[in-house]
Design a protein around this motif. Structure first.
Motif, PDB file in Angstrom:
ATOM      1  N   ALA A  44       0.846  -1.197   0.000  1.00 57.95           N
ATOM      2  CA  ALA A  44       0.000   0.000   0.000  1.00 57.95           C
ATOM      3  C   ALA A  44       0.873   1.235   0.000  1.00 57.95           C
ATOM      4  O   ALA A  44       1.989   1.220   0.510  1.00 57.95           O
ATOM      5  N   ALA A  45       0.331   2.349  -0.597  1.00 58.02           N
ATOM      6  CA  ALA A  45       1.022   3.640  -0.613  1.00 58.02           C
ATOM      7  C   ALA A  45       0.200   4.660   0.146  1.00 58.02           C
ATOM      8  O   ALA A  45      -1.005   4.769  -0.049  1.00 58.02           O
ATOM      9  N   THR A  46       0.840   5.424   1.033  1.00 60.19           N
ATOM     10  CA  THR A  46       0.144   6.389   1.887  1.00 60.19           C
ATOM     11  C   THR A  46       0.773   7.757   1.695  1.00 60.19           C
ATOM     12  O   THR A  46       2.001   7.895   1.780  1.00 60.19           O
ATOM     13  N   THR A  47      -0.121   8.772   1.426  1.00 63.37           N
ATOM     14  CA  THR A  47       0.386  10.150   1.310  1.00 63.37           C
ATOM     15  C   THR A  47      -0.153  11.025   2.426  1.00 63.37           C
ATOM     16  O   THR A  47       0.313  12.159   2.601  1.00 63.37           O
ATOM     17  N   ALA A  48      -1.167  10.588   3.154  1.00 67.04           N
ATOM     18  CA  ALA A  48      -1.760  11.391   4.224  1.00 67.04           C
ATOM     19  C   ALA A  48      -0.722  11.677   5.287  1.00 67.04           C
ATOM     20  O   ALA A  48       0.105  10.802   5.639  1.00 67.04           O
ATOM     21  N   GLN A  83       4.635   7.043   1.700  1.00 67.01           N
ATOM     22  CA  GLN A  83       5.149   5.891   2.434  1.00 67.01           C
ATOM     23  C   GLN A  83       4.596   4.621   1.808  1.00 67.01           C
ATOM     24  O   GLN A  83       3.381   4.478   1.649  1.00 67.01           O
ATOM     25  N   LEU A  84       5.508   3.693   1.472  1.00 64.72           N
ATOM     26  CA  LEU A  84       5.113   2.363   1.027  1.00 64.72           C
ATOM     27  C   LEU A  84       5.210   1.421   2.215  1.00 64.72           C
ATOM     28  O   LEU A  84       6.184   1.459   2.976  1.00 64.72           O
ATOM     29  N   SER A  85       4.239   0.537   2.368  1.00 65.01           N
ATOM     30  CA  SER A  85       4.280  -0.475   3.425  1.00 65.01           C
ATOM     31  C   SER A  85       3.705  -1.773   2.877  1.00 65.01           C
ATOM     32  O   SER A  85       2.919  -1.767   1.921  1.00 65.01           O
ATOM     33  N   TRP A  86       4.106  -2.886   3.466  1.00 70.08           N
ATOM     34  CA  TRP A  86       3.669  -4.195   3.020  1.00 70.08           C
ATOM     35  C   TRP A  86       3.799  -5.186   4.161  1.00 70.08           C
ATOM     36  O   TRP A  86       4.344  -4.883   5.225  1.00 70.08           O
ATOM     37  N   VAL A 133       8.979   1.882   3.681  1.00 72.47           N
ATOM     38  CA  VAL A 133       9.999   2.804   3.240  1.00 72.47           C
ATOM     39  C   VAL A 133       9.333   4.131   2.921  1.00 72.47           C
ATOM     40  O   VAL A 133       8.200   4.175   2.431  1.00 72.47           O
ATOM     41  N   ILE A 134      10.006   5.237   3.228  1.00 77.30           N
ATOM     42  CA  ILE A 134       9.509   6.577   2.908  1.00 77.30           C
ATOM     43  C   ILE A 134      10.244   7.053   1.659  1.00 77.30           C
ATOM     44  O   ILE A 134      11.479   7.045   1.622  1.00 77.30           O
ATOM     45  N   ILE A 135       9.466   7.481   0.644  1.00 77.88           N
ATOM     46  CA  ILE A 135      10.028   7.920  -0.628  1.00 77.88           C
ATOM     47  C   ILE A 135       9.757   9.410  -0.768  1.00 77.88           C
ATOM     48  O   ILE A 135       8.616   9.860  -0.601  1.00 77.88           O
ATOM     49  N   THR A 157       3.462  -5.228  -7.181  1.00 79.31           N
ATOM     50  CA  THR A 157       3.539  -3.891  -7.799  1.00 79.31           C
ATOM     51  C   THR A 157       2.297  -3.082  -7.466  1.00 79.31           C
ATOM     52  O   THR A 157       1.186  -3.620  -7.372  1.00 79.31           O
ATOM     53  N   ILE A 158       2.503  -1.746  -7.278  1.00 78.83           N
ATOM     54  CA  ILE A 158       1.385  -0.826  -7.022  1.00 78.83           C
ATOM     55  C   ILE A 158       1.602   0.446  -7.823  1.00 78.83           C
ATOM     56  O   ILE A 158       2.731   0.884  -8.011  1.00 78.83           O
ATOM     57  N   ASN A 159       0.485   1.020  -8.340  1.00 81.63           N
ATOM     58  CA  ASN A 159       0.545   2.280  -9.086  1.00 81.63           C
ATOM     59  C   ASN A 159      -0.106   3.376  -8.263  1.00 81.63           C
ATOM     60  O   ASN A 159      -1.123   3.163  -7.589  1.00 81.63           O
ATOM     61  N   THR A 160       0.481   4.580  -8.317  1.00 82.38           N
ATOM     62  CA  THR A 160      -0.108   5.711  -7.600  1.00 82.38           C
ATOM     63  C   THR A 160       0.239   6.985  -8.343  1.00 82.38           C
ATOM     64  O   THR A 160       1.227   7.069  -9.067  1.00 82.38           O
ATOM     65  N   ALA A 161      -0.657   8.039  -8.199  1.00 82.31           N
ATOM     66  CA  ALA A 161      -0.433   9.335  -8.841  1.00 82.31           C
ATOM     67  C   ALA A 161      -0.392  10.411  -7.783  1.00 82.31           C
ATOM     68  O   ALA A 161      -1.125  10.353  -6.786  1.00 82.31           O
ATOM     69  N   LEU A 162       0.483  11.432  -7.986  1.00 80.41           N
ATOM     70  CA  LEU A 162       0.593  12.542  -7.043  1.00 80.41           C
ATOM     71  C   LEU A 162       0.019  13.797  -7.676  1.00 80.41           C
ATOM     72  O   LEU A 162       0.481  14.242  -8.737  1.00 80.41           O
TER      73      LEU A 162
END
Length: 981
Positions: free
Chosen positions: A328-332, A340-343, A390-392, A422-427
């Motif tokens: 999962a990807a978290t931007t909040a 932040q990516l976590s798994w 990991v924080i990107i 794999t996960i896709n996300t947009a900013l």
């Protein structure tokens, strides 16, 4: 009185009731009088009225005995000689077991005046049976046989006595029993020698070995590893005089694929394996492996399973991990441009715990995707991650990102398969970027040029900025209304003009989004305009600044030069002795020796450094020596909670004074501070009871000098250097503790059963008046001259360097097998010779490298002598390279054996062969020379090494000593010449 009738009735009847048991455990019998079962054929002399033979049937066998009872016939000299007894070629010691009866002389009344209750045992060696030829002069006495039990008329007591006949060298020998007037009957004579039986120990096979004699108490035997076993060094063991195997050296281990079982190495069974040389048992094939065949070294992995390069062959095989879960990807609650990516860990780890993760980032603009590159930052990393998040950061808005997380373990590199998620996300960001910093670019009295930075994700071409600035008033009021000048800008820099000189202005800026939404203002910052400069004033300021700068530089240069000179002086203060006595090891020892004499109450030092032992825990067994203060015992220490141990017990003789008690215990206060494998270990003291004792570990082989003399020529140079290395290690330890021994000599080195050498005798310079070792009285006490450095003799300057000199003398003693340093020279002659640069010559067969080290230890300038740490290092190098010991130092037999021409010590010629042998301490071979017909010194001078060996001299050291002595006899040059270094 009819003695003939008495002895026949008495001894034959007793003989009928005797049962003889022959114990042959570890014994090889050469003669058994009872077991022979036939005519003995022993010779009697004289033929009449001497020993008589009797026979009696017992259980169908004829048993014989010899008896004599001429107590009323005056002085007697009756001999009974056995037949020729063949000797085993290597058996130099045999045991004679006798069973006999002796009649009480009191039972003969008036005829008992010349009666005896003992008889004598003799022996004679020969290379062939001489038949009935008999001469008393051929025999040497072994022992007088005295019975433990004297038989009366009605009560007969059988005596059993065993005597040792040692130093046998010829092909055989005779035994003879001499009667000198006793009433005695011999029922049984058994002659045997002891052997160490063939055995297998630690997977090494050792052959049956004949036990040694008094000149070879321990006989070294080489063994061989059993089949399918190996050893780095050839296994060795020692056979004692009692037929016991002791001190095995070297261990054999089974080869890979074999395990020890019943003193052999057997193949691993199918389904088992062993990877290395060891004595461990074979192991079951681990998980995920194929079953092995017999004698397997390892078990191969099943298909799809692997071992990592660093995995031992004993480890189970592993599979690949499955993909990470719940990516999962978290931007909040994250900063702009971060996520932040976590798994979750994979469901299947492949049977391993070394799971790591790799993160791969791709960014897409439209349909074109490419790696994110080095611009993107990962915290903590994007490879070899052990965490599950990991924080990107440094991501850009309005882009699509693809993140792939791969799970890996220690065997992933061995397979092309990958386990990824794999996960896709947009900013997308609508908030304007943040201004991070504002900088002054240029200033003049009427203008300021400024620039500022924004978040990296912002695109300056699409961002506008709002700048506000004002003058800073000297006395600003909190509630006063502030007026700003506002500018809207299209880029992140500006030049503001029409400002007042020498004035402070306050600035703040905010970014505006493309839609016109304002962001947050930056912190308010101050920038000043400079004052106007009148004409020529600028040049004056430049000159003044240059002058000040030059002064500062000159001051710095002077300070640096002073510091360098001070540091140089601090180094030159160290004298030539400091190089020896100020090594890092000596300046910072792990522990420093404390002199117990510095304590006001010596008892306090004893209590601090030595453990108190209750006297009931110590039992004395046997006196093994006499010390300065009392007897020394061998004993047993049975302390609670500890294993029973053999110890040496020093005692304080009765009637001691308090000063003697304190001097006695001061040695324990010294020993108690030391803990090293080459220093004699203090077990404890007994001080709270009447009988004061010092208890130390027991060293079975006693003092080193005596041990070497008893084993002259029996040890190799490699073994001797190994003993010296142990002594040097002990002295290095003492030196590191700042302790000076002062009395280092071979007599003060003790040897245990493993031939380990340990430094002992910490009584400093307290030497007895009747001490056999040479001492020299000075104003400060007695000094052992032969072992002491010249500066210590002259000025009582005792240091670690003077101990090094003494160690050089110990080296000479060891390589000379306990020879006395400087031989028979007086103390005055020794001191005079040393001052004239005389140094002891190299002992016989001494390696050149060892002798060179001795000479270094005897350098007159003590600062140039090696330190003990240097000595230990050098001896280690010699032991690691045995070939370095093959080069032998020059040897002069005239000096080393001290034989002045063909003369005795007084200058007169040797009068006999025995006198010559006595002078070189080889008198035990007098009979060998005599039996070979060599009775004059002229015959001795014609002998060669082969001749010496043929007369029965077998020990290498003795053979060399006699051979070199003959060489010295042939040279008429005096041996008292001085050899200078």
């Amino acid at each position: 009185m009819d003695y003939r009738r008495i002895k026949r009735i008495l001894f034959v009847n007793v003989f009928m009731n005797c049962i003889f048991v022959s114990l042959q455990n570890k014994e090889e019998v050469l003669l058994d009088m009872v077991a022979s079962g036939g005519e003995l054929g022993w010779l009697t002399w004289p033929d009449e009225q001497g020993w008589e033979i009797a026979q009696q049937a017992l259980n169908g066998s004829l048993l014989y005995n010899y008896f004599i009872c001429n107590v009323g016939a005056g002085e007697q000299d009756n001999w009974l000689r056995t037949t020729f007894i063949q000797r085993h070629p290597t058996a130099t010691r045999v045991f004679v077991e006798m069973r006999f009866v002796v009649r009480d002389c009191n039972s003969f009344g008036a005829d008992s005046l010349t009666c005896k209750e003992t008889f004598n045992l003799h022996t004679s060696e020969a290379d062939a049976d001489i038949g009935t030829s008999f001469r008393k002069g051929q025999f040497r006495k072994v022992a007088t046989i005295a019975p433990d039990e004297i038989s009366g008329v009605g009560d007969m007591q059988i005596n059993t006595e065993t005597r040792v006949v040692d130093n046998l060298s010829r092909k055989g020998f005779y035994l003879a029993f001499q009667d000198i007037g006793a009433c005695v009957a011999i029922y049984s004579v058994r002659v045997y020698y002891k052997t160490c039986p063939a055995t297998v120990k630690s997977l090494a096979a050792f052959p049956e070995t004949v036990a040694g004699g008094e000149n070879q108490a321990l006989r070294e035997v080489a063994g061989a590893c059993v089949e399918n076993a190996v050893s780095e060094d050839q296994p060795r063991i020692y056979c004692t005089v009692d037929g016991e195997w002791v001190v095995p050296v070297g261990q054999c281990q089974c080869r890979p694929g074999y395990e020890p079982k019943n003193d052999s190495c057997q193949e691993c069974k199918p389904g088992f394996f062993k990877t290395s040389v060891s004595n461990e048992a074979c192991e079951h094939c681990p998980k995920n492996t194929e079953p092995s065949s017999s004698g397997a070294l390892s078990c191969p992995c099943l298909q799809g399973f692997y071992r990592a390069p660093n995995d031992p062959l004993t480890a189970a095989c592993s599979g690949l991990p499955s993909a990470p879960q719940n990516l999962a990807a978290t931007t909040a609650q994250m900063a702009v441009g971060k996520l932040q990516l976590s798994w979750s860990p994979p469901a299947d780890t492949g049977g391993r715990t070394d799971i790591t993760y790799n993160v791969v980032c791709d960014r897409c603009e439209g349909s074109v995707c490419q790696p994110c590159g080095e611009k993107v930052r990962y915290d903590p990393s994007n490879t070899d991650l052990k965490e599950i998040s990991v924080i990107i950061s440094e991501l850009e808005p309005h882009l699509n990102y693809t993140f792939t997380v791969e799970a890996r373990n220690g065997v992933s590199q061995l397979s092309p398969q990958r386990a990824t998620h794999t996960i896709n996300t947009a900013l997308h960001y609508t908030d304007p970027p943040k201004v991070t910093a504002m900088h002054l670019v240029e200033s003049s009295p009427t203008s300021l040029s400024l620039s500022w930075s924004v978040s990296r994700w912002a695109k300056p071409s699409s961002t506008r900025y709002e700048l506000m600035y004002r003058k800073k008033e000297k006395d600003e009021e909190k509630n006063k209304v502030t007026t700003y000048t506002v500018l809207v800008l299209e880029k992140n820099s500006v030049q503001i003009i029409d400002l007042s000189p020498s004035t402070v202005y306050l600035f703040k800026v905010q970014a505006l989004s493309p839609e016109g939404n304002p962001g947050s203002y930056s912190m308010e910052q101050e920038f000043s305009t400079p004052a106007e400069v009148p004409p020529n004033q600028g040049n004056t300021a430049v000159i003044l600044g240059a002058a000040v700068g030059g002064g500062v530089m000159l001051f710095i240069v002077v300070v640096v030069l002073l510091l360098r000179r001070r540091r140089k002086n601090s180094h030159t203060r160290q004298g030539p002795e400091d190089a020896y006595f100020s090594s890092p090891e000596q300046l910072k020892p792990l522990k420093t020796y404390v002199d117990p004499h510095t304590y006001e109450d010596p008892n306090t030092a004893v209590l601090k450094f030595a453990s108190e032992i209750h006297p009931t825990h110590v039992s004395k067994q046997k006196v093994i020596g006499v010390g300065e203060f009392g007897e020394v015992y061998r004993g047993i220490l049975k302390a609670p909670g500890r294993k029973e141990a053999a110890v040496a017990i020093k005692t304080l003789k009765p009637g001691y004074t308090e000063k003697q008690r304190q001097d006695f215990l001061s040695e324990a206060s010294i020993m108690g501070q030391f803990c090293h494998q080459n220093i004699i270990r203090l077990e404890g003291v007994v001080t709270k009871f009447k009988h004061v004792m010092i208890v130390t570990e027991y060293m079975e082989n006693g003092a080193l000098d005596k041990y070497l003399r008893d084993h002259d020529g029996e040890m190799s140079s490699f073994q001797l250097v190994g003993m010296l290395r142990g002594i040097a290690a002990g002295m290095k330890y003492l030196s590191d503790m700042s302790y000076v021994h002062r009395d280092l000599a071979a007599r003060n080195i003790l040897v245990n059963s493993k031939l380990e050498c340990k430094v002992s005798d910490f009584g400093l310079s307290r030497v007895l008046e009747d001490d056999p070792e040479g001492t020299y009285t000075t104003s400060g006490g007695k000094i052992p001259i032969r072992w002491t450095a010249p500066e210590a003799i002259a000025y009582r300057k005792f240091t670690s360097a003077s101990d090094v000199w003494s160690f050089g003398i110990v080296m000479w003693e060891v390589m000379a097998f306990g020879e006395r340093p400087y031989w028979d020279m007086s103390n005055h002659e020794v001191m005079k010779a040393i001052n004239e640069a005389f140094r002891l010559p190299a002992p016989m067969d001494c390696p050149s490298a060892v002798y060179q080290l001795m000479l270094q230890c005897w350098l007159q300038d003590r600062s140039k002598r090696p330190r003990f740490q240097d000595i230990v290092s050098l001896l280690d190098k010699l032991l690691k390279s045995p070939d370095s010991l093959k080069a032998i130092a020059d040897f002069d037999p005239r000096v080393s054996i001290r034989l002045p021409s063909t003369s005795g010590s007084d200058g007169s010629p040797f009068r006999s062969v025995s006198e010559w042998l006595e002078s070189i301490k080889m008198s035990q071979y007098s009979e060998n020379f005599s039996m070979a017909g060599i009775v004059s010194m002229e015959q001795v001078l014609q002998m060669k090494s082969e001749d010496i060996r043929n007369i029965g001299v077998r020990l290498p050291g003795h053979l060399k000593r006699i051979a070199y002595s003959i060489l010295g006899l042939k040279d008429q040059t005096s041996t008292l010449s001085v050899f200078a270094v």
